[in-house]
Design a protein around this motif. Sequence first.
Motif, PDB file in Angstrom:
ATOM      1  N   ILE A   1      -7.620 -36.681 -60.560  1.00 56.76           N
ATOM      2  CA  ILE A   1      -7.462 -37.954 -60.564  1.00 56.76           C
ATOM      3  C   ILE A   1      -5.841 -38.311 -60.305  1.00 56.76           C
ATOM      4  N   SER A   2      -5.667 -38.686 -59.082  1.00 61.42           N
ATOM      5  CA  SER A   2      -4.377 -39.059 -58.511  1.00 61.42           C
ATOM      6  C   SER A   2      -4.172 -40.036 -57.461  1.00 61.42           C
ATOM      7  N   ALA A   3      -3.037 -40.357 -56.985  1.00 57.71           N
ATOM      8  CA  ALA A   3      -2.750 -40.981 -55.674  1.00 57.71           C
ATOM      9  C   ALA A   3      -2.691 -40.117 -54.643  1.00 57.71           C
ATOM     10  N   ARG A   4      -3.093 -40.793 -53.236  1.00 56.78           N
ATOM     11  CA  ARG A   4      -3.054 -39.810 -52.178  1.00 56.78           C
ATOM     12  C   ARG A   4      -1.497 -39.331 -51.838  1.00 56.78           C
ATOM     13  N   ASN A   5      -0.778 -40.536 -52.122  1.00 55.91           N
ATOM     14  CA  ASN A   5       0.638 -40.462 -51.389  1.00 55.91           C
ATOM     15  C   ASN A   5       1.603 -41.304 -52.410  1.00 55.91           C
ATOM     16  N   GLY A   6       2.853 -41.343 -52.299  1.00 56.95           N
ATOM     17  CA  GLY A   6       3.750 -42.096 -53.134  1.00 56.95           C
ATOM     18  C   GLY A   6       4.036 -41.241 -54.406  1.00 56.95           C
TER      19      GLY A   6
ATOM     20  N   SER B   1       1.323 -39.478 -56.572  1.00 63.31           N
ATOM     21  CA  SER B   1       0.618 -38.262 -55.912  1.00 63.31           C
ATOM     22  C   SER B   1       1.138 -37.004 -56.412  1.00 63.31           C
ATOM     23  N   LYS B   2       1.913 -36.970 -57.354  1.00 61.13           N
ATOM     24  CA  LYS B   2       2.772 -35.826 -57.800  1.00 61.13           C
ATOM     25  C   LYS B   2       1.615 -34.893 -58.228  1.00 61.13           C
ATOM     26  N   PHE B   3       0.885 -35.194 -59.052  1.00 59.07           N
ATOM     27  CA  PHE B   3      -0.333 -34.476 -59.670  1.00 59.07           C
ATOM     28  C   PHE B   3      -1.274 -33.645 -58.645  1.00 59.07           C
ATOM     29  N   TYR B   4      -1.707 -34.553 -57.916  1.00 59.17           N
ATOM     30  CA  TYR B   4      -2.524 -34.052 -56.873  1.00 59.17           C
ATOM     31  C   TYR B   4      -1.805 -33.116 -55.995  1.00 59.17           C
ATOM     32  N   ARG B   5      -0.423 -33.195 -55.275  1.00 57.52           N
ATOM     33  CA  ARG B   5       0.246 -32.230 -54.338  1.00 57.52           C
ATOM     34  C   ARG B   5       0.553 -31.185 -55.442  1.00 57.52           C
ATOM     35  N   ALA B   6       0.840 -31.091 -56.559  1.00 54.25           N
ATOM     36  CA  ALA B   6       0.980 -29.988 -57.251  1.00 54.25           C
ATOM     37  C   ALA B   6       0.039 -29.223 -57.397  1.00 54.25           C
ATOM     38  N   GLU B   7      -1.350 -29.814 -57.826  1.00 54.81           N
ATOM     39  CA  GLU B   7      -2.549 -28.973 -57.768  1.00 54.81           C
ATOM     40  C   GLU B   7      -2.994 -28.250 -56.650  1.00 54.81           C
ATOM     41  N   TYR B   8      -2.790 -28.923 -55.597  1.00 53.91           N
ATOM     42  CA  TYR B   8      -2.825 -28.471 -54.119  1.00 53.91           C
ATOM     43  C   TYR B   8      -2.154 -27.219 -54.025  1.00 53.91           C
ATOM     44  N   LYS B   9      -0.793 -27.279 -54.220  1.00 54.90           N
ATOM     45  CA  LYS B   9       0.100 -26.208 -54.152  1.00 54.90           C
ATOM     46  C   LYS B   9      -0.377 -25.116 -55.029  1.00 54.90           C
ATOM     47  N   THR B  10      -0.823 -25.240 -56.160  1.00 57.68           N
ATOM     48  CA  THR B  10      -1.127 -24.399 -57.040  1.00 57.68           C
ATOM     49  C   THR B  10      -2.309 -23.468 -56.613  1.00 57.68           C
ATOM     50  N   MET B  11      -3.204 -24.370 -56.071  1.00 54.07           N
ATOM     51  CA  MET B  11      -4.604 -23.846 -55.476  1.00 54.07           C
ATOM     52  C   MET B  11      -4.477 -23.030 -54.457  1.00 54.07           C
TER      53      MET B  11
ATOM     54  N   ALA C   1      -5.744 -45.561 -49.600  1.00 54.24           N
ATOM     55  CA  ALA C   1      -4.234 -44.770 -49.575  1.00 54.24           C
ATOM     56  C   ALA C   1      -3.534 -44.977 -50.642  1.00 54.24           C
ATOM     57  N   ALA C   2      -3.335 -46.159 -51.055  1.00 54.30           N
ATOM     58  CA  ALA C   2      -2.250 -46.400 -51.966  1.00 54.30           C
ATOM     59  C   ALA C   2      -2.758 -46.361 -53.601  1.00 54.30           C
ATOM     60  N   SER C   3      -4.035 -46.136 -53.818  1.00 53.91           N
ATOM     61  CA  SER C   3      -4.590 -46.298 -55.074  1.00 53.91           C
ATOM     62  C   SER C   3      -4.630 -44.920 -56.002  1.00 53.91           C
TER      63      SER C   3
ATOM     64  N   ARG D   1      -7.236 -37.905 -41.360  1.00 54.17           N
ATOM     65  CA  ARG D   1      -6.955 -36.786 -40.791  1.00 54.17           C
ATOM     66  C   ARG D   1      -5.451 -36.426 -41.026  1.00 54.17           C
ATOM     67  N   GLY D   2      -4.420 -37.394 -41.282  1.00 52.27           N
ATOM     68  CA  GLY D   2      -3.154 -36.980 -41.448  1.00 52.27           C
ATOM     69  C   GLY D   2      -2.877 -36.618 -42.954  1.00 52.27           C
ATOM     70  N   PRO D   3      -1.835 -35.842 -43.239  1.00 54.75           N
ATOM     71  CA  PRO D   3      -1.277 -35.181 -44.501  1.00 54.75           C
ATOM     72  C   PRO D   3      -0.892 -36.523 -45.294  1.00 54.75           C
ATOM     73  N   ALA D   4      -1.068 -36.069 -46.718  1.00 55.10           N
ATOM     74  CA  ALA D   4      -0.547 -37.022 -47.853  1.00 55.10           C
ATOM     75  C   ALA D   4       0.862 -36.965 -47.911  1.00 55.10           C
ATOM     76  N   VAL D   5       1.553 -37.721 -47.568  1.00 51.68           N
ATOM     77  CA  VAL D   5       3.024 -37.667 -47.374  1.00 51.68           C
ATOM     78  C   VAL D   5       3.514 -38.523 -48.658  1.00 51.68           C
TER      79      VAL D   5
END
Length: 539
Positions: free
Chosen positions: A400-405, A408-418, A433-435, A533-537
């Motif tokens: 549970i996180s946001a895609r960007n902004g 989105s920190k938890f999502y991106r950290a979990e992605y990087k960890t996996m 995208a913003a929610s 298709r684009g990355p979550a920035v």
Amino acid sequence: MESTSGRVPAAPSKPETAVFVSGVASMGLEILAGRVVAPQFGSSIYTWGSIIGVFLAALSLGYHVGGKRAATEATNERLAVLLAGTAGYVAVLIFAGDLLLASAAAFPLPARYASLPAIVLLFGPPTYLLGFISPYGAELTRADGIGAASGHVYAVGTVGSLVGAFGTTYFLIPSLSVDLIGLAFGASLVVTAAWLLFPSPERRPAAAVAVVTLLLVAAVLAPAVGYSVRGEVVYQTQTPYQELEVIDSGDTRTLYLDGQRHSAMDKDAPTRHVFEYTRYFHVPMLVADDVDRVLFVGGGGFTGPKRFVEEYNATVDVAEIDPEVIDVAREYFRVPETDQLNVYNEGGRQYLQETEKTYDLIVLDAYKRDKVPFQLTTVEFMQLANDRLDEDGVLLANVISARNGPASKFYRAEYKTMERAFPQVYAFPTAGAASVQNIELMATKRDGQLTEAELRERNEERDVGLDLSDEIANFERSAETDGVPVLRDDRAPVDSLLEPMAGQRYVVEETGDGDDNESEALAPPPLRADAARGPAVAG
């Protein structure tokens, strides 16, 4: 003759009893405040710091104003009115706390300060009123001398605060719901107020106590007789891990954990996917060639396990740490009694460490928006999950996180960890995208990543029980992971990663009322292929 100056009577007076009860209530409400505001704002250090700060400020203001008025206004009747007023506000919190919390969340503040308006609105007034009690009690106490009176009264209040802190933490919260704990504090306040007026009550204070008593009873009985702003309350309790409620609204039964929707069931079709994100649990069936053994870490309402048992010829194991969740799922969410389904009352990491089984699919569904067990997020845990997967195995994590902004920190950290534990990681956002939303992270042990076209081809070829075309359209090939850490057992700053989500709207899309394949967005519309298709920035 021996001087009696400074002597304190052994038996507590009525004002001293009021001071003790106010100490119990003030500290008890402070502990309870964490349970009340955490579902909306999380339980980070910022939330708890705000709670402590607001309570101290409100008490200090009450002490100051009460001290100035005590010499001319302190009477047992005034004490009774103050206690009754506090209990009346507690009744409002029981009945309309959710609405007050939601309205206060609308203030446009930075995430770390977002909980302040809600805490001030919900707990500032009653704590301010309780601040009057100690100076009034010191004025009315039978102790001789100003020093003895004030010291004795504040000692009594502190003892009450200790009782409130330990009693709420170790006895009330594990045993009762938030509403019933509020009732316990409100009842103690009105009983003390009534005793202060006994045996010759004045009309107005007595009427105030009577009205507040009725308000408390009505506030607690409203859900008991089936009323709630969210629907009919079927069951509620406080477990050692969380507040749990089962609420019916029309044909949908919803499991609320700590005030947030966690699982939902269509009472006419118990295995239908009500929440859109649960459909993504089937996406791994397009990746793995043969799925015979499945593990769900986190049970909730058992949406995924029930559907897998019905849809596939697979053995499904569930590791759920809260025994009350297991009991509620069996009683209220129609979990089938079958040899295909095995339930283990254990934490997910503990289970994986102890089991000798291997799985084709592990679904990690144990995260909340505001509470994430860090031990299930780290690279060491991901490596453990990798070890318990077959060579063709898949891990799916419901994040549970946001895609960007910033959120989105938890999502991106979990992605990087996996990525540190698995060769391939896929991301499937489920809303706009913003929610803040459910983002499904899928990790595989394959060397190469399947393309969107290959996933669509497999969706047409394989009978997985659902048409996953819309889900595949939300496939993201990568995520921007600069500026976020790899989560490790010795450093997993999950609270700080979740902090930017505090106070933001959490979007959970629902499917249509008919076939699972007909989606109905109740918040932002589904992502389309060209937007996915684009990355979550990070923004």
